[in-house]
Design an enzyme around this catalytic site. Structure first.
Site, PDB file in Angstrom:
ATOM      1  N   HIS A   1      20.155  57.210  62.130  1.00  0.00           N
ATOM      2  CA  HIS A   1      20.317  56.548  63.730  1.00  0.00           C
ATOM      3  C   HIS A   1      20.355  57.030  64.598  1.00  0.00           C
ATOM      4  CE1 HIS A   1      23.191  53.880  66.164  1.00  0.00           C
ATOM      5  NE2 HIS A   1      22.211  54.284  67.171  1.00  0.00           N
ATOM      6  N   PHE A   2      18.473  57.316  65.476  1.00  0.00           N
ATOM      7  CA  PHE A   2      18.075  58.780  65.881  1.00  0.00           C
ATOM      8  C   PHE A   2      18.728  58.740  67.369  1.00  0.00           C
ATOM      9  CE2 PHE A   2      15.386  55.181  68.059  1.00  0.00           C
ATOM     10  CZ  PHE A   2      15.267  56.171  69.373  1.00  0.00           C
ATOM     11  N   HIS A   3      18.660  59.988  67.296  1.00  0.00           N
ATOM     12  CA  HIS A   3      19.401  60.889  68.904  1.00  0.00           C
ATOM     13  C   HIS A   3      18.869  61.511  69.252  1.00  0.00           C
ATOM     14  CE1 HIS A   3      21.620  61.932  65.109  1.00  0.00           C
ATOM     15  NE2 HIS A   3      21.492  63.455  65.590  1.00  0.00           N
ATOM     16  N   GLN A   4      18.518  61.890  70.357  1.00  0.00           N
ATOM     17  CA  GLN A   4      17.893  63.145  70.877  1.00  0.00           C
ATOM     18  C   GLN A   4      18.944  63.940  71.672  1.00  0.00           C
ATOM     19  OE1 GLN A   4      14.734  63.685  72.631  1.00  0.00           O
ATOM     20  NE2 GLN A   4      14.767  63.238  74.882  1.00  0.00           N
TER      21      GLN A   4
ATOM     22  N   PHE B   1      27.462  57.496  64.837  1.00  0.00           N
ATOM     23  CA  PHE B   1      27.456  56.356  66.848  1.00  0.00           C
ATOM     24  C   PHE B   1      27.699  55.517  67.037  1.00  0.00           C
ATOM     25  CE2 PHE B   1      24.231  59.959  65.564  1.00  0.00           C
ATOM     26  CZ  PHE B   1      24.078  60.591  67.168  1.00  0.00           C
TER      27      PHE B   1
END
Ligand SMILES: [Zn+2]
Length: 160
Positions: free
Chosen positions: A118-121, A25
């Site tokens: 690295h959070f993500h939807q 990301f």
């Protein structure tokens, strides 16, 4: 296991992760648009087309900062994530006419996060019977769209 069978290119994704310690990301954000699969850059979040999608138009909405979990951000700052989720749903519906969606986040390795820091939807367009269908015929539906065309269509829609 069925997911891997229906999307064998995900093995490349997993193999790639082991080779590079970098965050995909942060890397995508740092790259020029011509080198990345970034569809849209917002104020605090951006939309990235998944290079190794579960289905056509599989996008991910991630913060521009490298944080592992949403509660580390202020609740008010997460609003843009929902806004971009809605825009993604609209744009994907208009361009690819899916019959449904899977939306969600995997927080932490134990929950299945491929990139755990690295959070993500995920927004994954779905078609009736796609997983079983693809497992049998080898990805006909997914492969009928070229990734470059998908990226161009999404960028164009997000820029409006
Ligand atoms: Zn990152």
């Amino acid at each position: 296991m069925m997911k891997f069978l229906s999307a064998p290119w995900r093995w490349d994704f997993i193999a790639g992760l082991k080779k590079t310690d970098g965050c995909i990301f942060c890397q995508a954000l740092a790259e020029e648009d011509r080198d990345s699969q970034v569809c849209y850059r917002g104020e605090r979040f951006f939309v990235l087309l998944n290079k190794y999608p579960y289905s056509t138009g599989h996008v991910m909405i991630a913060p521009k900062i490298h944080v592992p979990s949403p509660e580390l951000m202020a609740a008010g700052d997460l609003g843009e994530m929902l806004e971009l989720t809605n825009r993604s749903l609209n744009i994907l519906r208009e361009n690819f006419h899916p019959e449904g969606f899977n939306i969600g986040m995997n927080i932490g390795k134990a929950a299945g996060a491929g990139v755990k820091d690295h959070f993500h939807q995920h927004v994954v367009p779905r078609w009736q019977g796609d997983a079983n269908f693809m497992a049998v015929v080898g990805g006909t539906r997914v492969m009928s769209y070229d990734q470059a065309d998908v990226l161009a269509a999404l960028r164009s829609a997000f820029s409006k």
